[in-house]
Design a protein around this motif. Structure first.
Motif, PDB file in Angstrom:
ATOM      1  N   THR A  32       1.097  -1.258   0.360  1.00  0.00           N
ATOM      2  CA  THR A  32       0.156  -0.019  -0.377  1.00  0.00           C
ATOM      3  C   THR A  32       0.839   1.400   0.272  1.00  0.00           C
ATOM      4  O   THR A  32       1.488   1.433   0.466  1.00  0.00           O
ATOM      5  CB  THR A  32      -0.571   0.293   1.507  1.00  0.00           C
ATOM      6  OG1 THR A  32      -1.630   1.668   1.610  1.00  0.00           O
ATOM      7  CG2 THR A  32       0.003   0.372   2.261  1.00  0.00           C
ATOM      8  N   ARG A  44       0.416  -4.752   3.082  1.00  0.00           N
ATOM      9  CA  ARG A  44      -1.266  -4.748   3.570  1.00  0.00           C
ATOM     10  C   ARG A  44      -0.798  -5.943   3.892  1.00  0.00           C
ATOM     11  O   ARG A  44      -0.631  -6.735   2.714  1.00  0.00           O
ATOM     12  CB  ARG A  44      -1.813  -4.042   2.766  1.00  0.00           C
ATOM     13  CG  ARG A  44      -3.354  -3.671   3.416  1.00  0.00           C
ATOM     14  CD  ARG A  44      -3.876  -3.404   2.219  1.00  0.00           C
ATOM     15  NE  ARG A  44      -5.697  -3.286   2.366  1.00  0.00           N
ATOM     16  CZ  ARG A  44      -6.603  -4.524   2.114  1.00  0.00           C
ATOM     17  NH1 ARG A  44      -5.907  -5.542   2.247  1.00  0.00           N
ATOM     18  NH2 ARG A  44      -7.499  -4.638   2.534  1.00  0.00           N
ATOM     19  N   ALA A  46      -4.068  -8.851   4.245  1.00  0.00           N
ATOM     20  CA  ALA A  46      -4.809  -9.078   4.492  1.00  0.00           C
ATOM     21  C   ALA A  46      -6.227 -10.536   5.537  1.00  0.00           C
ATOM     22  O   ALA A  46      -4.979 -11.397   5.881  1.00  0.00           O
ATOM     23  CB  ALA A  46      -6.344  -8.702   3.324  1.00  0.00           C
ATOM     24  N   ALA A  47      -6.819 -10.921   6.137  1.00  0.00           N
ATOM     25  CA  ALA A  47      -7.214 -11.832   7.104  1.00  0.00           C
ATOM     26  C   ALA A  47      -6.394 -13.023   5.689  1.00  0.00           C
ATOM     27  O   ALA A  47      -6.551 -13.475   4.843  1.00  0.00           O
ATOM     28  CB  ALA A  47      -9.068 -12.215   6.969  1.00  0.00           C
ATOM     29  N   GLN A  49      -3.439 -13.532   4.984  1.00  0.00           N
ATOM     30  CA  GLN A  49      -2.370 -13.740   4.158  1.00  0.00           C
ATOM     31  C   GLN A  49      -1.583 -13.469   4.907  1.00  0.00           C
ATOM     32  O   GLN A  49      -1.442 -13.283   6.447  1.00  0.00           O
ATOM     33  CB  GLN A  49      -2.760 -11.669   3.813  1.00  0.00           C
ATOM     34  CG  GLN A  49      -3.806 -12.258   2.482  1.00  0.00           C
ATOM     35  CD  GLN A  49      -3.885 -11.201   1.323  1.00  0.00           C
ATOM     36  OE1 GLN A  49      -3.151 -10.050   2.057  1.00  0.00           O
ATOM     37  NE2 GLN A  49      -3.407 -11.281   0.200  1.00  0.00           N
ATOM     38  N   ALA A  75      -9.023  -8.294  14.038  1.00  0.00           N
ATOM     39  CA  ALA A  75      -7.983  -8.888  13.262  1.00  0.00           C
ATOM     40  C   ALA A  75      -6.908  -9.107  14.476  1.00  0.00           C
ATOM     41  O   ALA A  75      -7.030  -8.545  15.633  1.00  0.00           O
ATOM     42  CB  ALA A  75      -7.620  -8.241  12.441  1.00  0.00           C
ATOM     43  N   GLY A 121      -8.874  -9.645  10.384  1.00  0.00           N
ATOM     44  CA  GLY A 121      -8.932  -8.850   9.093  1.00  0.00           C
ATOM     45  C   GLY A 121      -7.643  -7.972   9.057  1.00  0.00           C
ATOM     46  O   GLY A 121      -7.261  -9.244   8.610  1.00  0.00           O
ATOM     47  N   VAL A 122      -7.664  -7.260   8.710  1.00  0.00           N
ATOM     48  CA  VAL A 122      -6.232  -6.115   8.500  1.00  0.00           C
ATOM     49  C   VAL A 122      -5.342  -5.823   9.516  1.00  0.00           C
ATOM     50  O   VAL A 122      -5.755  -5.478   9.957  1.00  0.00           O
ATOM     51  CB  VAL A 122      -7.394  -4.960   7.336  1.00  0.00           C
ATOM     52  CG1 VAL A 122      -6.069  -4.438   6.716  1.00  0.00           C
ATOM     53  CG2 VAL A 122      -8.364  -5.712   5.631  1.00  0.00           C
ATOM     54  N   TYR A 124      -1.489  -3.996   8.860  1.00  0.00           N
ATOM     55  CA  TYR A 124      -0.230  -3.261   8.443  1.00  0.00           C
ATOM     56  C   TYR A 124       1.038  -3.523   8.472  1.00  0.00           C
ATOM     57  O   TYR A 124       0.940  -3.526  10.156  1.00  0.00           O
ATOM     58  CB  TYR A 124      -0.812  -1.240   7.760  1.00  0.00           C
ATOM     59  CG  TYR A 124      -2.026  -1.332   7.070  1.00  0.00           C
ATOM     60  CD1 TYR A 124      -1.794  -1.417   6.047  1.00  0.00           C
ATOM     61  CD2 TYR A 124      -3.185  -0.881   7.649  1.00  0.00           C
ATOM     62  CE1 TYR A 124      -3.292  -1.085   5.048  1.00  0.00           C
ATOM     63  CE2 TYR A 124      -4.169  -1.070   6.753  1.00  0.00           C
ATOM     64  CZ  TYR A 124      -3.952  -1.076   5.714  1.00  0.00           C
ATOM     65  OH  TYR A 124      -5.023  -0.343   4.745  1.00  0.00           O
TER      66      TYR A 124
END
Length: 268
Positions: A32, A44, A46-47, A49, A75, A121-122, A124
């Motif tokens: 990102t 970034r 995501a769930a 990853q 998350a 969830g996300v 960073y």
């Protein structure tokens, strides 16, 4: 760097700040350019990853994994090396927090990689650093020590160390950045970086942050006036005078003198 200062530790990771995208990292995360700490790029996740970077290290030494992160509400983010991990639970995004993991490699643990993974969830992650040896001092420990040193002023002014929009250490963030820059602990782009601090510079960092905080408090209290309400009076002008005395007490260079700090004084 001051004469006699020890050499700062070196980041063993390649492209830990994601300045070259996800180069050197493998996995399913994405890049990102919308946010980052302290620069724009960040990873970034995501769930489900994850990102990893193979990095064989000596099982004879202590190591430190240092990074900054954001985790969405609901998350979790797991960061670690092989079998040694730590997990951060969710909180509102848009606030960067400091992560520090000191560890000794798990002998025979198998996977020799730094790994970042998200669930639910996300998340960073940015500015990931792997050091051989213990980090001399973290940003959070610096803020906590300085808060103790200026305890009465910090309480009266309502200063907070909680991560917020001002930075990972709340009201202390800008002062920490200022002191790191003054000591030359900066990246090639000029960003303050505590992982570039030499062990012999820790007291100088604490002294510099304390001075910067006192200067900020002095500017605030200079605008205060004495107040009298019936039998109660507040001599707010005396606070600014007390800070002036602390700043002047260090001599002609205006630096605040501090006694020798022990390991337990800053390891919070």
């Amino acid at each position: 760097m001051t004469p006699g200062a020890s050499v700062p530790m070196t980041n063993l990771l390649r492209n830990g700040d994601f300045s070259r995208g996800l180069y050197e990292w493998t996995g399913t995360g994405t890049l990102t350019r919308a946010l980052g700490y302290p620069r724009l790029n960040a990873a970034r996740l995501a769930a489900g990853q994850s990102l990893s970077q193979a990095q064989g290290i000596s099982e004879q030494n202590l190591h430190t994994l240092h990074y900054f992160y954001q985790v969405a509400t609901g998350a979790t983010l797991t960061v670690g090396y092989g079998a040694v991990t730590q997990t951060h639970t969710g909180a509102p995004l848009d606030v960067w927090r400091e992560g520090v993991l000191a560890f000794a490699p798990d002998v025979g643990g198998g996977n020799e990689s730094v790994e970042l993974s998200a669930a639910g969830g996300v998340a960073y992650v940015d500015t990931v650093t792997l050091l051989t040896g213990g980090l001399p001092v973290s940003r959070a420990a610096t803020a906590a020590t300085v808060a103790d040193l200026i305890a009465a002023f910090a309480t009266d002014a309502g200063l907070v160390m909680t991560a917020n929009a001002d930075g990972p250490e709340g009201d202390y963030s800008a002062a920490i950045d200022e002191a790191l820059r003054a000591l030359g602990a900066v990246t090639p782009w000029g960003d303050p970086d505590v992982t570039l601090l030499a062990a012999t510079q820790v007291n100088d960092l604490l002294e510099g942050v304390k001075q910067a905080m006192l200067q900020r408090l002095r500017a605030t209290y200079a605008l205060d006036v004495d107040v009298t309400l019936g039998p109660r009076s507040e001599r707010r002008s005396q606070i600014a005078g007390s800070i002036d005395e602390m700043l002047a007490g260090a001599g002609s260079d205006r630096r605040v003198k501090m006694g020798k700090l022990t390991h337990s004084a800053w390891l919070k």
